[in-house]
Design a protein around this motif. Structure first.
Motif, mmCIF file in Angstrom:
data_model
loop_
_atom_site.group_PDB
_atom_site.id
_atom_site.type_symbol
_atom_site.label_atom_id
_atom_site.label_comp_id
_atom_site.label_asym_id
_atom_site.label_seq_id
_atom_site.Cartn_x
_atom_site.Cartn_y
_atom_site.Cartn_z
ATOM 1 N N UNK A 158 6.365 -5.601 5.266
ATOM 2 C CA UNK A 158 4.946 -5.382 5.543
ATOM 3 C C UNK A 158 4.780 -4.494 6.773
ATOM 4 N N UNK A 159 4.854 -3.187 6.548
ATOM 5 C CA UNK A 159 4.553 -2.204 7.582
ATOM 6 C C UNK A 159 3.543 -1.238 6.995
ATOM 7 N N UNK A 160 2.814 -0.557 7.854
ATOM 8 C CA UNK A 160 1.823 0.396 7.364
ATOM 9 C C UNK A 160 2.489 1.467 6.509
ATOM 10 N N UNK A 161 3.626 1.958 6.946
ATOM 11 C CA UNK A 161 4.323 3.007 6.202
ATOM 12 C C UNK A 161 4.759 2.512 4.816
ATOM 13 N N UNK A 162 5.301 1.306 4.745
ATOM 14 C CA UNK A 162 5.753 0.763 3.460
ATOM 15 C C UNK A 162 4.579 0.558 2.508
ATOM 16 N N UNK A 163 3.479 0.033 3.019
ATOM 17 C CA UNK A 163 2.308 -0.219 2.170
ATOM 18 C C UNK A 163 1.704 1.091 1.703
ATOM 19 N N UNK A 164 1.669 2.075 2.575
ATOM 20 C CA UNK A 164 1.142 3.386 2.187
ATOM 21 C C UNK A 164 2.023 4.020 1.117
ATOM 22 N N UNK A 165 3.331 3.876 1.256
ATOM 23 C CA UNK A 165 4.257 4.412 0.253
ATOM 24 C C UNK A 165 4.076 3.710 -1.090
ATOM 25 N N UNK A 166 3.882 2.407 -1.066
ATOM 26 C CA UNK A 166 3.641 1.663 -2.313
ATOM 27 C C UNK A 166 2.405 2.212 -3.012
ATOM 28 N N UNK A 196 4.490 -5.835 -0.605
ATOM 29 C CA UNK A 196 5.161 -5.610 0.677
ATOM 30 C C UNK A 196 5.548 -6.933 1.344
ATOM 31 N N UNK A 197 4.658 -7.925 1.301
ATOM 32 C CA UNK A 197 4.993 -9.205 1.929
ATOM 33 C C UNK A 197 6.058 -9.944 1.131
ATOM 34 N N UNK A 237 0.986 5.275 -2.546
ATOM 35 C CA UNK A 237 1.193 6.673 -2.947
ATOM 36 C C UNK A 237 2.023 6.778 -4.219
ATOM 37 N N UNK A 238 3.026 5.929 -4.352
ATOM 38 C CA UNK A 238 3.896 5.981 -5.529
ATOM 39 C C UNK A 238 3.405 5.073 -6.649
ATOM 40 N N UNK A 239 2.226 4.489 -6.445
ATOM 41 C CA UNK A 239 1.571 3.643 -7.447
ATOM 42 C C UNK A 239 2.439 2.460 -7.880
ATOM 43 N N UNK A 240 3.229 1.962 -6.970
ATOM 44 C CA UNK A 240 4.047 0.789 -7.271
ATOM 45 C C UNK A 240 3.190 -0.467 -7.364
ATOM 46 N N UNK A 241 1.996 -0.416 -6.765
ATOM 47 C CA UNK A 241 1.100 -1.563 -6.843
ATOM 48 C C UNK A 241 0.593 -1.796 -8.267
ATOM 49 N N UNK A 242 0.666 -0.776 -9.103
ATOM 50 C CA UNK A 242 0.217 -0.892 -10.502
ATOM 51 C C UNK A 242 1.294 -1.468 -11.406
ATOM 52 N N UNK A 243 2.520 -1.515 -10.905
ATOM 53 C CA UNK A 243 3.619 -2.082 -11.690
ATOM 54 C C UNK A 243 3.708 -3.577 -11.412
ATOM 55 N N UNK A 244 4.031 -4.336 -12.442
ATOM 56 C CA UNK A 244 4.224 -5.762 -12.217
ATOM 57 C C UNK A 244 5.648 -5.974 -11.710
ATOM 58 N N UNK A 245 5.778 -6.910 -10.825
ATOM 59 C CA UNK A 245 7.113 -7.246 -10.344
ATOM 60 C C UNK A 245 7.290 -8.744 -10.488
ATOM 61 N N UNK A 246 8.455 -9.101 -10.916
ATOM 62 C CA UNK A 246 8.773 -10.502 -11.127
ATOM 63 C C UNK A 246 9.743 -10.953 -10.044
ATOM 64 N N UNK A 247 9.618 -12.192 -9.613
ATOM 65 C CA UNK A 247 10.596 -12.685 -8.640
ATOM 66 C C UNK A 247 12.007 -12.574 -9.212
ATOM 67 N N UNK A 273 -5.190 1.357 10.345
ATOM 68 C CA UNK A 273 -4.722 2.211 9.253
ATOM 69 C C UNK A 273 -4.692 1.463 7.937
ATOM 70 N N UNK A 274 -4.333 0.190 7.990
ATOM 71 C CA UNK A 274 -4.319 -0.655 6.792
ATOM 72 C C UNK A 274 -5.739 -0.774 6.224
ATOM 73 N N UNK A 275 -6.720 -1.017 7.093
ATOM 74 C CA UNK A 275 -8.106 -1.111 6.646
ATOM 75 C C UNK A 275 -8.604 0.217 6.086
ATOM 76 N N UNK A 276 -8.118 1.313 6.644
ATOM 77 C CA UNK A 276 -8.497 2.636 6.137
ATOM 78 C C UNK A 276 -7.956 2.857 4.721
ATOM 79 N N UNK A 277 -6.775 2.306 4.443
ATOM 80 C CA UNK A 277 -6.202 2.455 3.096
ATOM 81 C C UNK A 277 -7.089 1.814 2.030
ATOM 82 N N UNK A 278 -7.839 0.771 2.409
ATOM 83 C CA UNK A 278 -8.755 0.140 1.452
ATOM 84 C C UNK A 278 -9.865 1.098 1.058
#
Length: 162
Positions: free
Chosen positions: A119-127, A113-114, A129-139, A93-98
């Motif tokens: 790091x679960x398929x559901x969490x990564x898919x949610x990230x 996610x890591x 879907x909600x376009x959180x991957x486009x936001x920068x996050x700082x430690x 499923x992770x490879x399909x998301x690519x």
């Protein structure tokens, strides 16, 4: 050898017994009530362990083609299971998301996610879907606070003198 044959299954408490033509075939304890896996390592045939050539190493190679964070997420997904093979479908499923989003977005989602140890398929898919991957996050900043000083706090010295 009995895959297409009709069998009788009896349940006595948590024990399932299977018979074929009135011959006892096997006895198993019923699985968990939440439809989770109840795989016994000894019962896994070699052909089941590597479906269509799948192996832990094969999935790591495939996910590392997307990026190191995706490979790390896949490794965490597989090692979170009792048997590595139980994580194969989630990594597929992770490879399909690519393909659905893009390898670049999946890599950023896996980094997020890591980092947050989810790091679960559901969490990564949610990230994704909600376009959180486009936001920068700082430690998160680490605060170096001085110890709290208060009249009711005894401190280490109190316990040394006791």
């Amino acid at each position: 050898h009995l895959a297409t044959r009709r069998v009788d299954v009896y349940q006595i408490g948590p024990i399932l017994e299977i018979y074929h033509d009135n011959v006892h075939i096997c006895r198993h304890q019923a699985g968990p009530p939440n439809f989770g896996y109840a795989t016994t390592t000894e019962h896994m045939p070699p052909s089941h362990a590597f479906v269509k050539g799948w192996s832990k190493e094969w999935f790591i190679v495939k996910t590392s083609e997307v990026g190191p964070a995706t490979a790390e997420a896949a490794l965490q997904i597989m090692t979170a299971r009792e048997h590595v093979q139980q994580g194969f479908n989630a990594v597929m499923g992770l490879l399909h998301l690519a393909k659905v989003y893009s390898p670049q977005r999946l890599e950023k989602a896996c980094q997020r996610a890591t980092y947050f140890k989810s790091a679960t398929l559901r969490a990564i898919k949610t990230i994704l879907e909600q376009q959180l991957d486009k936001q920068t996050f700082l430690p998160l900043p680490v605060r170096n606070q001085a110890p709290l000083v208060h009249e009711n706090i005894r401190g280490a010295q109190y316990y040394i003198n006791q």
